[in-house]
Design a protein around this motif. Sequence first.
Motif, mmCIF file in Angstrom:
data_model
loop_
_atom_site.group_PDB
_atom_site.id
_atom_site.type_symbol
_atom_site.label_atom_id
_atom_site.label_comp_id
_atom_site.label_asym_id
_atom_site.label_seq_id
_atom_site.Cartn_x
_atom_site.Cartn_y
_atom_site.Cartn_z
ATOM 1 N N SER A 182 72.287 -97.749 -0.427
ATOM 2 C CA SER A 182 71.521 -97.306 0.748
ATOM 3 C C SER A 182 71.296 -95.804 0.748
ATOM 4 C CB SER A 182 72.242 -97.716 2.040
ATOM 5 O OG SER A 182 72.243 -99.121 2.183
ATOM 6 N N LEU A 183 72.278 -95.055 0.242
ATOM 7 C CA LEU A 183 72.135 -93.598 0.181
ATOM 8 C C LEU A 183 70.976 -93.216 -0.739
ATOM 9 C CD1 LEU A 183 73.217 -90.868 1.066
ATOM 10 C CD2 LEU A 183 74.897 -90.998 -0.787
ATOM 11 N N LEU A 184 70.865 -93.912 -1.859
ATOM 12 C CA LEU A 184 69.760 -93.641 -2.774
ATOM 13 C C LEU A 184 68.425 -94.066 -2.163
ATOM 14 C CD1 LEU A 184 69.044 -92.605 -5.612
ATOM 15 C CD2 LEU A 184 69.211 -94.956 -6.419
ATOM 16 N N MET A 185 68.413 -95.212 -1.486
ATOM 17 C CA MET A 185 67.185 -95.675 -0.852
ATOM 18 C C MET A 185 66.788 -94.766 0.302
ATOM 19 S SD MET A 185 66.017 -98.060 -2.613
ATOM 20 C CE MET A 185 64.646 -98.378 -1.506
ATOM 21 N N SER A 186 67.762 -94.202 0.966
ATOM 22 C CA SER A 186 67.472 -93.253 2.042
ATOM 23 C C SER A 186 66.783 -92.012 1.479
ATOM 24 C CB SER A 186 68.774 -92.854 2.751
ATOM 25 O OG SER A 186 68.523 -91.922 3.777
ATOM 26 N N ALA A 187 67.257 -91.550 0.321
ATOM 27 C CA ALA A 187 66.626 -90.397 -0.338
ATOM 28 C C ALA A 187 65.195 -90.741 -0.741
ATOM 29 C CB ALA A 187 67.437 -89.989 -1.566
ATOM 30 N N TYR A 188 65.017 -91.933 -1.308
ATOM 31 C CA TYR A 188 63.685 -92.355 -1.748
ATOM 32 C C TYR A 188 62.740 -92.513 -0.556
ATOM 33 C CZ TYR A 188 59.947 -95.375 -3.463
ATOM 34 O OH TYR A 188 58.719 -95.914 -3.766
ATOM 35 N N ALA A 189 63.239 -93.140 0.526
ATOM 36 C CA ALA A 189 62.406 -93.336 1.712
ATOM 37 C C ALA A 189 61.998 -91.991 2.312
ATOM 38 C CB ALA A 189 63.157 -94.176 2.749
ATOM 39 N N SER A 190 62.916 -91.042 2.333
ATOM 40 C CA SER A 190 62.599 -89.707 2.858
ATOM 41 C C SER A 190 61.537 -89.034 1.991
ATOM 42 C CB SER A 190 63.864 -88.844 2.904
ATOM 43 O OG SER A 190 64.795 -89.363 3.821
ATOM 44 N N TYR A 191 61.648 -89.212 0.687
ATOM 45 C CA TYR A 191 60.655 -88.633 -0.222
ATOM 46 C C TYR A 191 59.279 -89.243 0.032
ATOM 47 C CZ TYR A 191 58.237 -87.308 -4.517
ATOM 48 O OH TYR A 191 57.324 -86.803 -5.407
ATOM 49 N N GLN A 192 59.228 -90.555 0.223
ATOM 50 C CA GLN A 192 57.975 -91.238 0.486
ATOM 51 C C GLN A 192 57.334 -90.756 1.783
ATOM 52 O OE1 GLN A 192 57.327 -92.469 -2.622
ATOM 53 N NE2 GLN A 192 56.410 -94.211 -1.606
ATOM 54 N N ALA A 193 58.178 -90.383 2.742
ATOM 55 C CA ALA A 193 57.686 -89.908 4.034
ATOM 56 C C ALA A 193 57.414 -88.405 4.025
ATOM 57 C CB ALA A 193 58.703 -90.239 5.131
ATOM 58 N N ALA A 194 57.541 -87.772 2.856
ATOM 59 C CA ALA A 194 57.360 -86.321 2.709
ATOM 60 C C ALA A 194 58.380 -85.538 3.526
ATOM 61 C CB ALA A 194 55.939 -85.901 3.086
ATOM 62 N N ASP A 195 59.521 -86.184 3.818
ATOM 63 C CA ASP A 195 60.634 -85.489 4.454
ATOM 64 C C ASP A 195 61.496 -84.938 3.324
ATOM 65 O OD1 ASP A 195 62.792 -84.556 5.886
ATOM 66 O OD2 ASP A 195 63.502 -86.539 6.522
ATOM 67 N N TYR A 196 61.043 -83.831 2.745
ATOM 68 C CA TYR A 196 61.667 -83.330 1.525
ATOM 69 C C TYR A 196 63.083 -82.805 1.753
ATOM 70 C CZ TYR A 196 56.920 -83.763 -0.238
ATOM 71 O OH TYR A 196 55.695 -84.257 -0.591
ATOM 72 N N ASP A 197 63.302 -82.185 2.886
ATOM 73 C CA ASP A 197 64.658 -81.710 3.174
ATOM 74 C C ASP A 197 65.618 -82.887 3.304
ATOM 75 O OD1 ASP A 197 63.876 -79.081 3.097
ATOM 76 O OD2 ASP A 197 63.598 -78.898 5.270
ATOM 77 N N GLY A 198 65.143 -83.954 3.974
ATOM 78 C CA GLY A 198 65.971 -85.147 4.117
ATOM 79 C C GLY A 198 66.262 -85.779 2.766
#
Length: 297
Positions: free
Chosen positions: A98-114
Amino acid sequence: MSNQRLTRELRHPTLSAGRALRLSASLALLALPLAGCGTGGLWDKFMAKDDTFVDEPADKLYNEGLYLMNEKKDVKSATKKFEEVDRQHPYSDWARKSLLMSAYASYQAADYDGCIGAATRYVTLHPGSPDAAYAQYLIAASHYDQIPDISRDQGRTEKAIAALEEVVRKYPTSEYATNAKAKMEGARDQLAGKEMDVGRYYMQKRDYTAAINRFKTVVTQYQTTRHVEEALYRLTEAYMTIGIVGEAQTAAAVLGHNFPDSKWYKDAYNLVKSGGVEPEENKGSYISRAFKKLGLG
Protein backbone atom coordinates in the motif's frame (compact mmCIF):
# COMPACT_ATOMS: atom_id res chain seq x y z
CA MET A 1 7.21 15.41 58.41
CA SER A 2 10.07 14.56 60.80
CA ASN A 3 13.35 13.26 59.46
CA GLN A 4 12.83 9.93 61.26
CA ARG A 5 9.39 9.44 59.65
CA LEU A 6 10.74 10.37 56.18
CA THR A 7 13.55 7.85 56.64
CA ARG A 8 11.05 5.09 57.58
CA GLU A 9 8.97 5.71 54.47
CA LEU A 10 11.98 5.75 52.19
CA ARG A 11 13.06 2.39 53.66
CA HIS A 12 9.55 0.93 53.38
CA PRO A 13 7.99 2.22 50.10
CA THR A 14 5.02 -0.12 50.59
CA LEU A 15 3.78 2.24 53.29
CA SER A 16 3.54 5.10 50.76
CA ALA A 17 2.01 2.75 48.19
CA GLY A 18 -0.64 1.75 50.72
CA ARG A 19 -1.52 5.37 51.34
CA ALA A 20 -1.78 5.96 47.59
CA LEU A 21 -4.11 2.94 47.24
CA ARG A 22 -6.40 4.21 50.00
CA LEU A 23 -6.46 7.68 48.37
CA SER A 24 -7.41 6.17 44.99
CA ALA A 25 -10.23 4.17 46.58
CA SER A 26 -11.58 7.31 48.24
CA LEU A 27 -11.58 9.21 44.95
CA ALA A 28 -13.38 6.33 43.24
CA LEU A 29 -16.13 6.36 45.89
CA LEU A 30 -16.53 10.10 45.44
CA ALA A 31 -16.88 9.65 41.69
CA LEU A 32 -19.57 6.95 41.80
CA PRO A 33 -22.50 9.28 42.56
CA LEU A 34 -21.63 11.24 39.42
CA ALA A 35 -22.64 8.24 37.31
CA GLY A 36 -26.29 9.02 37.79
CA CYS A 37 -26.00 12.67 36.89
CA GLY A 38 -26.60 14.12 33.44
CA THR A 39 -27.56 12.30 30.25
CA GLY A 40 -26.18 8.79 30.50
CA GLY A 41 -23.75 9.77 33.25
CA LEU A 42 -20.03 10.40 33.03
CA TRP A 43 -19.33 6.80 34.01
CA ASP A 44 -21.49 5.43 31.23
CA LYS A 45 -19.76 7.72 28.74
CA PHE A 46 -16.37 6.62 29.97
CA MET A 47 -17.26 2.94 29.74
CA ALA A 48 -19.11 3.20 26.42
CA LYS A 49 -17.43 1.47 23.49
CA ASP A 50 -16.04 3.84 20.86
CA ASP A 51 -17.10 2.53 17.44
CA THR A 52 -15.67 5.52 15.54
CA PHE A 53 -12.60 3.59 14.38
CA VAL A 54 -13.22 0.06 13.22
CA ASP A 55 -10.35 -1.95 11.81
CA GLU A 56 -11.00 -3.41 8.39
CA PRO A 57 -9.14 -6.29 6.76
CA ALA A 58 -5.97 -5.12 5.06
CA ASP A 59 -6.71 -6.86 1.77
CA LYS A 60 -10.19 -5.29 1.66
CA LEU A 61 -8.79 -1.78 2.09
CA TYR A 62 -6.06 -2.43 -0.46
CA ASN A 63 -8.45 -3.75 -3.10
CA GLU A 64 -10.84 -0.85 -2.49
CA GLY A 65 -7.93 1.49 -3.13
CA LEU A 66 -7.12 -0.29 -6.39
CA TYR A 67 -10.77 -0.09 -7.45
CA LEU A 68 -10.99 3.62 -6.71
CA MET A 69 -7.77 4.32 -8.60
CA ASN A 70 -8.27 2.10 -11.64
CA GLU A 71 -12.04 2.03 -12.11
CA LYS A 72 -13.28 5.25 -10.55
CA LYS A 73 -10.18 7.31 -11.36
CA ASP A 74 -10.53 8.78 -7.88
CA VAL A 75 -6.86 8.96 -7.00
CA LYS A 76 -7.31 11.05 -3.86
CA SER A 77 -9.75 8.58 -2.30
CA ALA A 78 -7.56 5.68 -3.39
CA THR A 79 -4.58 7.23 -1.65
CA LYS A 80 -6.58 7.50 1.57
CA LYS A 81 -7.43 3.80 1.37
CA PHE A 82 -3.77 2.87 0.93
CA GLU A 83 -2.79 5.13 3.82
CA GLU A 84 -5.47 3.47 5.97
CA VAL A 85 -3.87 0.07 5.36
CA ASP A 86 -0.61 1.43 6.69
CA ARG A 87 -2.35 2.98 9.69
CA GLN A 88 -4.40 -0.07 10.67
CA HIS A 89 -1.94 -2.81 9.67
CA PRO A 90 1.50 -1.14 9.83
CA TYR A 91 3.59 -4.33 9.91
CA SER A 92 1.74 -6.35 7.31
CA ASP A 93 2.81 -7.18 3.78
CA TRP A 94 -0.30 -5.28 2.64
CA ALA A 95 1.10 -2.16 4.31
CA ARG A 96 4.30 -2.47 2.27
CA LYS A 97 2.33 -2.83 -0.95
CA SER A 98 0.00 0.00 0.00
CA LEU A 99 2.89 2.36 0.71
CA LEU A 100 4.18 1.87 -2.82
CA MET A 101 0.70 2.25 -4.30
CA SER A 102 0.22 5.41 -2.27
CA ALA A 103 3.40 6.83 -3.84
CA TYR A 104 2.22 5.81 -7.31
CA ALA A 105 -1.28 7.23 -6.77
CA SER A 106 0.20 10.53 -5.56
CA TYR A 107 2.41 10.67 -8.64
CA GLN A 108 -0.59 10.06 -10.90
CA ALA A 109 -2.40 12.92 -9.18
CA ALA A 110 0.64 15.21 -9.67
CA ASP A 111 1.00 15.37 -5.88
CA TYR A 112 4.76 15.22 -6.21
CA ASP A 113 5.58 16.07 -2.62
CA GLY A 114 3.22 13.32 -1.46
CA CYS A 115 4.82 10.88 -3.89
CA ILE A 116 8.36 11.78 -2.80
CA GLY A 117 7.38 11.40 0.86
CA ALA A 118 5.76 7.97 0.44
CA ALA A 119 8.43 6.64 -1.93
CA THR A 120 11.26 7.85 0.31
CA ARG A 121 9.63 6.10 3.26
CA TYR A 122 9.31 2.93 1.19
CA VAL A 123 12.99 2.92 0.22
CA THR A 124 13.95 3.58 3.84
CA LEU A 125 11.76 0.81 5.28
CA HIS A 126 12.20 -1.74 2.49
CA PRO A 127 15.59 -1.19 0.83
CA GLY A 128 15.90 -4.85 -0.16
CA SER A 129 12.48 -5.11 -1.74
CA PRO A 130 12.26 -5.92 -5.47
CA ASP A 131 10.13 -2.78 -5.80
CA ALA A 132 12.67 -0.47 -4.15
CA ALA A 133 14.07 0.44 -7.58
CA TYR A 134 10.64 1.58 -8.71
CA ALA A 135 10.12 3.63 -5.55
CA GLN A 136 13.47 5.34 -6.13
CA TYR A 137 12.49 5.98 -9.73
CA LEU A 138 9.22 7.59 -8.60
CA ILE A 139 11.22 10.02 -6.45
CA ALA A 140 13.37 10.96 -9.43
CA ALA A 141 10.41 11.23 -11.81
CA SER A 142 8.60 13.52 -9.36
CA HIS A 143 11.54 15.91 -9.37
CA TYR A 144 11.95 15.61 -13.13
CA ASP A 145 8.31 16.45 -13.86
CA GLN A 146 8.73 19.71 -11.94
CA ILE A 147 11.67 20.99 -13.98
CA PRO A 148 10.93 24.65 -14.80
CA ASP A 149 11.65 26.46 -18.05
CA ILE A 150 15.14 27.89 -18.56
CA SER A 151 14.08 31.39 -17.56
CA ARG A 152 13.69 30.26 -13.93
CA ASP A 153 15.98 28.93 -11.22
CA GLN A 154 17.14 25.38 -11.99
CA GLY A 155 17.42 24.06 -8.45
CA ARG A 156 14.68 21.53 -9.15
CA THR A 157 16.57 20.33 -12.23
CA GLU A 158 19.68 19.68 -10.15
CA LYS A 159 17.59 17.71 -7.65
CA ALA A 160 16.16 15.67 -10.51
CA ILE A 161 19.62 14.82 -11.81
CA ALA A 162 20.81 13.80 -8.33
CA ALA A 163 17.76 11.55 -7.87
CA LEU A 164 18.13 10.03 -11.33
CA GLU A 165 21.81 9.32 -10.69
CA GLU A 166 20.74 7.54 -7.49
CA VAL A 167 18.52 5.20 -9.51
CA VAL A 168 21.38 4.34 -11.86
CA ARG A 169 23.88 3.95 -9.01
CA LYS A 170 21.72 1.78 -6.76
CA TYR A 171 19.89 -0.25 -9.38
CA PRO A 172 22.11 -0.32 -12.51
CA THR A 173 20.58 -3.53 -13.88
CA SER A 174 16.96 -2.55 -13.34
CA GLU A 175 14.63 -1.53 -16.14
CA TYR A 176 14.34 1.88 -14.49
CA ALA A 177 18.04 2.64 -14.90
CA THR A 178 17.60 2.97 -18.67
CA ASN A 179 14.69 5.38 -18.26
CA ALA A 180 16.63 7.31 -15.63
CA LYS A 181 19.57 7.77 -18.01
CA ALA A 182 17.28 9.13 -20.72
CA LYS A 183 15.67 11.56 -18.30
CA MET A 184 19.10 12.56 -17.04
CA GLU A 185 20.11 13.66 -20.53
CA GLY A 186 16.95 15.74 -20.75
CA ALA A 187 17.70 17.38 -17.41
CA ARG A 188 21.31 18.07 -18.36
CA ASP A 189 20.11 19.61 -21.61
CA GLN A 190 17.93 21.91 -19.53
CA LEU A 191 20.88 23.06 -17.43
CA ALA A 192 22.92 23.65 -20.57
CA GLY A 193 20.05 25.67 -22.01
CA LYS A 194 20.04 27.84 -18.90
CA GLU A 195 23.77 28.51 -19.26
CA MET A 196 23.30 29.44 -22.92
CA ASP A 197 20.43 31.77 -22.09
CA VAL A 198 22.53 33.64 -19.53
CA GLY A 199 25.57 33.64 -21.83
CA ARG A 200 23.59 35.26 -24.66
CA TYR A 201 22.39 37.90 -22.23
CA TYR A 202 25.98 38.78 -21.32
CA MET A 203 26.94 38.88 -25.00
CA GLN A 204 24.22 41.47 -25.59
CA LYS A 205 25.58 43.46 -22.65
CA ARG A 206 29.09 43.17 -24.16
CA ASP A 207 30.30 41.47 -20.99
CA TYR A 208 32.36 38.96 -22.94
CA THR A 209 34.25 37.47 -20.01
CA ALA A 210 31.02 36.59 -18.21
CA ALA A 211 29.58 35.21 -21.44
CA ILE A 212 32.67 33.06 -22.07
CA ASN A 213 32.38 31.55 -18.59
CA ARG A 214 28.82 30.43 -19.35
CA PHE A 215 29.66 28.94 -22.74
CA LYS A 216 32.73 27.31 -21.22
CA THR A 217 30.47 25.50 -18.74
CA VAL A 218 28.42 24.06 -21.60
CA VAL A 219 31.52 22.92 -23.47
CA THR A 220 33.23 21.33 -20.45
CA GLN A 221 30.22 19.88 -18.61
CA TYR A 222 27.46 19.37 -21.17
CA GLN A 223 29.25 18.25 -24.35
CA THR A 224 26.56 15.65 -25.15
CA THR A 225 23.68 18.12 -25.15
CA ARG A 226 22.20 19.80 -28.19
CA HIS A 227 23.50 23.19 -27.03
CA VAL A 228 27.20 22.44 -27.42
CA GLU A 229 27.36 23.38 -31.11
CA GLU A 230 26.10 26.89 -30.46
CA ALA A 231 28.32 27.16 -27.37
CA LEU A 232 31.41 26.49 -29.51
CA TYR A 233 30.31 29.09 -32.01
CA ARG A 234 29.64 31.65 -29.25
CA LEU A 235 33.12 30.99 -27.85
CA THR A 236 34.55 31.62 -31.32
CA GLU A 237 32.59 34.86 -31.51
CA ALA A 238 33.48 36.09 -28.02
CA TYR A 239 37.19 35.24 -28.28
CA MET A 240 37.50 36.91 -31.69
CA THR A 241 35.82 40.02 -30.30
CA ILE A 242 38.26 40.40 -27.40
CA GLY A 243 41.28 39.42 -29.50
CA ILE A 244 42.10 35.97 -28.10
CA VAL A 245 42.37 34.55 -31.59
CA GLY A 246 44.02 31.24 -30.66
CA GLU A 247 41.06 30.13 -28.54
CA ALA A 248 38.67 31.29 -31.24
CA GLN A 249 40.52 29.15 -33.79
CA THR A 250 40.39 26.15 -31.45
CA ALA A 251 36.66 26.54 -30.79
CA ALA A 252 35.98 26.71 -34.53
CA ALA A 253 38.26 23.75 -35.28
CA VAL A 254 36.68 21.54 -32.59
CA LEU A 255 33.25 22.53 -33.83
CA GLY A 256 34.16 21.61 -37.40
CA HIS A 257 35.77 18.32 -36.38
CA ASN A 258 32.81 17.10 -34.33
CA PHE A 259 29.93 18.75 -36.18
CA PRO A 260 31.10 19.36 -39.78
CA ASP A 261 27.56 19.74 -41.13
CA SER A 262 26.42 22.17 -38.46
CA LYS A 263 25.24 25.61 -39.48
CA TRP A 264 27.10 26.89 -36.44
CA TYR A 265 30.37 25.63 -37.91
CA LYS A 266 29.78 27.49 -41.15
CA ASP A 267 29.27 30.70 -39.19
CA ALA A 268 32.33 30.03 -37.02
CA TYR A 269 34.49 29.27 -40.07
CA ASN A 270 33.46 32.50 -41.79
CA LEU A 271 34.09 34.43 -38.59
CA VAL A 272 37.70 33.33 -38.13
CA LYS A 273 38.35 33.70 -41.88
CA SER A 274 37.16 37.30 -41.63
CA GLY A 275 39.92 37.80 -39.08
CA GLY A 276 42.53 36.55 -41.53
CA VAL A 277 43.07 33.11 -39.91
CA GLU A 278 41.90 29.51 -40.30
CA PRO A 279 40.30 27.19 -37.72
CA GLU A 280 43.22 25.49 -35.95
CA GLU A 281 43.07 23.35 -32.84
CA ASN A 282 45.36 23.98 -29.92
CA LYS A 283 45.59 20.59 -28.18
CA GLY A 284 46.39 22.25 -24.86
CA SER A 285 43.22 24.34 -24.81
CA TYR A 286 40.48 23.45 -22.34
CA ILE A 287 38.14 23.24 -25.34
CA SER A 288 40.23 20.53 -26.96
CA ARG A 289 40.76 18.66 -23.67
CA ALA A 290 37.03 18.65 -22.91
CA PHE A 291 36.28 16.75 -26.11
CA LYS A 292 39.32 14.48 -25.89
CA LYS A 293 38.09 13.39 -22.46
CA LEU A 294 34.89 12.06 -24.02
CA GLY A 295 36.70 10.58 -27.00
CA LEU A 296 35.09 13.17 -29.27
CA GLY A 297 38.19 15.13 -30.12
